[in-house]
Design a protein around this motif. Structure first.
Motif, PDB file in Angstrom:
ATOM      1  N   SER A  70       0.796  -1.225   0.000  1.00 19.18           N
ATOM      2  CA  SER A  70       0.000   0.000   0.000  1.00 19.18           C
ATOM      3  C   SER A  70       0.831   1.278   0.000  1.00 19.18           C
ATOM      4  CB  SER A  70      -0.965   0.034   1.182  1.00 19.18           C
ATOM      5  OG  SER A  70      -1.787  -1.122   1.150  1.00 19.18           O
ATOM      6  N   PRO A  71       0.782   2.012  -1.120  1.00 16.79           N
ATOM      7  CA  PRO A  71       1.471   3.300  -1.182  1.00 16.79           C
ATOM      8  C   PRO A  71       0.739   4.374  -0.396  1.00 16.79           C
ATOM      9  CG  PRO A  71       0.284   2.904  -3.211  1.00 16.79           C
ATOM     10  CD  PRO A  71       0.142   1.652  -2.389  1.00 16.79           C
ATOM     11  N   SER A  72       1.472   5.385  -0.009  1.00 16.73           N
ATOM     12  CA  SER A  72       0.885   6.528   0.679  1.00 16.73           C
ATOM     13  C   SER A  72       0.142   7.403  -0.320  1.00 16.73           C
ATOM     14  CB  SER A  72       1.986   7.345   1.355  1.00 16.73           C
ATOM     15  OG  SER A  72       1.508   8.627   1.709  1.00 16.73           O
ATOM     16  N   PRO A 128      -7.694  -2.277   8.054  1.00  7.77           N
ATOM     17  CA  PRO A 128      -6.364  -1.768   7.733  1.00  7.77           C
ATOM     18  C   PRO A 128      -5.273  -2.839   7.856  1.00  7.77           C
ATOM     19  CG  PRO A 128      -6.960  -1.106   9.948  1.00  7.77           C
ATOM     20  CD  PRO A 128      -8.154  -1.830   9.389  1.00  7.77           C
ATOM     21  N   ILE A 129      -5.464  -3.944   7.164  1.00  6.70           N
ATOM     22  CA  ILE A 129      -4.471  -5.016   7.118  1.00  6.70           C
ATOM     23  C   ILE A 129      -4.243  -5.366   5.646  1.00  6.70           C
ATOM     24  CG2 ILE A 129      -5.100  -5.976   9.377  1.00  6.70           C
ATOM     25  CD1 ILE A 129      -6.638  -8.179   7.909  1.00  6.70           C
ATOM     26  N   PRO A 410      -1.928   9.375   7.933  1.00 10.42           N
ATOM     27  CA  PRO A 410      -1.574  10.771   7.687  1.00 10.42           C
ATOM     28  C   PRO A 410      -0.362  11.219   8.507  1.00 10.42           C
ATOM     29  CG  PRO A 410      -3.938  10.542   7.945  1.00 10.42           C
ATOM     30  CD  PRO A 410      -3.338   9.215   8.313  1.00 10.42           C
ATOM     31  N   LYS A 411      -0.281  10.768   9.743  1.00 14.79           N
ATOM     32  CA  LYS A 411       0.818  11.218  10.601  1.00 14.79           C
ATOM     33  C   LYS A 411       2.004  10.275  10.503  1.00 14.79           C
ATOM     34  CE  LYS A 411       1.865  12.942  15.232  1.00 14.79           C
ATOM     35  NZ  LYS A 411       1.333  13.224  16.592  1.00 14.79           N
ATOM     36  N   ILE A 412       3.186  10.845  10.348  1.00 16.19           N
ATOM     37  CA  ILE A 412       4.416  10.071  10.256  1.00 16.19           C
ATOM     38  C   ILE A 412       4.760   9.506  11.624  1.00 16.19           C
ATOM     39  CG2 ILE A 412       6.874  10.187   9.659  1.00 16.19           C
ATOM     40  CD1 ILE A 412       6.090  12.666   7.924  1.00 16.19           C
ATOM     41  N   ASP A 421       2.114   4.061   8.764  1.00 15.79           N
ATOM     42  CA  ASP A 421       1.521   2.762   9.058  1.00 15.79           C
ATOM     43  C   ASP A 421       0.250   2.551   8.228  1.00 15.79           C
ATOM     44  OD1 ASP A 421       3.528   2.181  10.986  1.00 15.79           O
ATOM     45  OD2 ASP A 421       2.496   3.488  12.414  1.00 15.79           O
ATOM     46  N   HIS A 422      -0.427   1.427   8.474  1.00 14.06           N
ATOM     47  CA  HIS A 422      -1.612   1.067   7.698  1.00 14.06           C
ATOM     48  C   HIS A 422      -2.755   2.056   7.969  1.00 14.06           C
ATOM     49  CE1 HIS A 422      -0.281  -3.461   7.695  1.00 14.06           C
ATOM     50  NE2 HIS A 422       0.633  -2.649   7.216  1.00 14.06           N
ATOM     51  N   TRP A 423      -3.517   2.355   6.910  1.00 13.97           N
ATOM     52  CA  TRP A 423      -4.632   3.288   7.034  1.00 13.97           C
ATOM     53  C   TRP A 423      -5.659   2.964   5.952  1.00 13.97           C
ATOM     54  CZ3 TRP A 423      -5.653   6.670  10.809  1.00 13.97           C
ATOM     55  CH2 TRP A 423      -6.630   7.657  10.610  1.00 13.97           C
ATOM     56  N   SER A 424      -6.843   2.570   6.344  1.00 14.01           N
ATOM     57  CA  SER A 424      -7.846   2.180   5.346  1.00 14.01           C
ATOM     58  C   SER A 424      -9.032   3.146   5.285  1.00 14.01           C
ATOM     59  CB  SER A 424      -8.364   0.772   5.651  1.00 14.01           C
ATOM     60  OG  SER A 424      -9.028   0.729   6.914  1.00 14.01           O
TER      61      SER A 424
END
Length: 501
Positions: A70-72, A128-129, A410-412, A421-424
């Protein structure tokens, strides 16, 4: 009129999918459940073909580019330059050929061709996996155990497997050329660890509908350091760069040097005689599956056309460089050659290589990896594919989908080198050709690219749209191994008409 559970219903012209489920495993008036399913699907597809709504069947073929890990969204096509630095990071936006769309500075080639593309910025879901098993199948839910178990009975079939199943039913059998091909190597086989990830498999449709995998023939010409928790290892990675003699062949279909085609034919004759004795195989699912495998294996072993199509070395140096001399770029080139040769659907996976938690899964060293390992290869591979298809007159009826399983936070984070990290809850995907609008942005996120604020859609809506464009009614049912009807995608899924030309 057919009466089910004391309620009058009209078969084909009025029987709903829910009422079909009520029929369950019964045999009504001598009609079996599979026959009812086929009648319902045929009626649904006939109705769709007659009405021919937006773009139905516009795509004759499809190329899927799956960026595993998953790209940012913020370092690709949904940048937020006004956000605080701990959100926006260090990369800058640049203008693209689509007015109003800025993309990451490390994708200059893509910036020049985004007027051919629809950007979907508003995908979201609750899982978010990783992985492919949720993003590219009709399964309504996913968990970590499923993602790490390709044979978990809860899985649904991969998108390409469903397309092949329906197409094969329409054809009445196997096609003379492979129709569901996946590159560059069998999924999840080139990383550390013995557990393979789930996703690109046929599930209850049976293994004859699995994608046909290729093998990568070549070597990396660059190394990178990869991080996983406290590990930091040097890996020669062909996704970063590969030698010019790189090519592909179908996995496990090359002939041993001692086995000539004449000897192969003699073996086939002997096998045919043995199967003539075992006629009972034709009456069982296992027998029919074995027979299909045999037909496919012999056909592919003797197919010069398949070998030719996969040999990207036959392309000019300029064309190969257009796609980029990376494993992803050359896989995209091989995908174009395969669809030219007659393949209906090709999946290109940017997979883990040499280390688990690799590819686009940037928990560590996010910015160095995006700059040196990931974005350059995507920039050339995606832009090269779309432009080459356009130049050859293939883009209008070839659907190109560049997608992943989720986005990134969104936050590093504070991991080594910084990471996301993962974000769905919000992420993006790219679409071109095959009935897709040119130069359009669909959906929007908030000021931190963390929540969808306009036109929210889910992965199943994306799949419904892809089926629709390939001329397949997404709201039909397929029989599982027990004959129970299972929806191709959940009934709540919708075609995203805002994306269509």
């Amino acid at each position: 009129m057919l009466r089910i559970l004391n309620t009058p219903r009209r078969l084909c012209t009025g029987l709903t999918r829910r009422e079909l489920l009520e029929a369950g495993g019964t045999s009504l008036l001598g009609i079996t459940l599979p026959q009812l399913l086929q009648a319902d699907a045929t009626a649904a597809e006939s109705k769709v073909v007659r009405a021919l709504p937006d773009g139905f069947g516009s795509a004759k073929r499809c190329i899927i580019l799956f960026l595993y890990g998953s790209p940012s969204q913020m370092e690709t096509v949904d940048m937020k330059p006004e956000a605080p630095v701990e959100i926006r990071g260090t990369m800058l936006p640049i203008a693209s050929s689509l007015p109003g769309l800025d993309i990451c500075e490390h994708m200059p080639r893509m910036a020049r061709m985004m007027d051919r593309v629809t950007v979907l910025r508003s995908i979201h879901h609750e899982y978010p996996i990783h992985g492919v098993a949720y993003a590219m199948t009709g399964t309504p839910a996913i968990d970590v155990n499923m993602e790490l178990s390709p044979t978990d009975p809860r899985h649904h079939p991969y998108f390409g497997s469903v397309v092949e199943y329906i197409d094969r039913g329409r054809r009445g059998g196997l096609a003379p050329f492979p129709q569901n091909v996946a590159l560059p190597f069998p999924f999840s086989t080139q990383r550390t660890g013995e557990v393979h990830r789930a996703g690109p498999y046929a599930s209850y449709l049976g293994t004859t509908f699995n994608p046909i995998w290729t093998e990568f023939l070549g070597a990396a010409d660059r190394s990178v350091y990869k991080t996983l928790r406290d590990m930091n290892v040097e890996v020669f990675d062909p996704y970063v760069g590969c030698k010019t003699d790189a090519s592909f062949r179908l996995a496990s279909t090359s002939l041993p040097e001692s086995l000539t085609l004449d000897r192969l034919d003699r073996r086939r004759s002997l096998l045919t005689q043995m199967n003539d004795v075992r006629r009972d195989l034709e009456t069982t699912d296992r027998g029919r599956s074995l027979n299909s495998f045999q037909q496919m294996a012999y056909s592919l072993l003797q197919s010069q056309a398949v070998s030719e199509a996969l040999d990207v070395r036959k392309e000019s140096a300029a064309t190969r460089e257009l796609y980029g001399m990376t494993l992803f770029g050359q896989s995209c080139l091989a995908a174009r050659r395969m669809i030219e040769a007659g393949t209906r659907l090709v999946s290109v996976f940017w997979d883990e290589y040499g280390l688990a938690g690799d590819a686009w899964d940037t928990h560590w060293n996010h910015f160095p990896r995006m700059t040196d390992q990931l974005l350059p290869g995507l920039d050339k591979g995606f832009s090269g594919l779309v432009l080459d298809l356009e130049q050859r007159g293939l883009l209008d009826d070839t659907l190109v989908v560049c997608i992943s399983e989720h986005g990134r936070t969104p936050k590093i984070n504070s991991a080594a080198g910084g990471g996301r990290d993962h974000w769905s809850q919000a992420y993006s995907a790219l679409f071109a050709g095959g009935g897709i609008a040119r130069g359009r942005v669909v959906g929007a996120t908030d000021k931190h690219a963390g929540e969808v604020v306009s036109n929210p859609v889910g992965p199943k809506d994306v799949l419904a749209t892809m089926y629709h464009l390939l001329g397949i009614e997404p709201h039909q049912f397929l029989p599982d191994k027990t004959g129970r009807p299972v929806p191709v995608v959940p009934e709540s899924s919708r075609v995203i008409h805002e994306m269509l030309a």
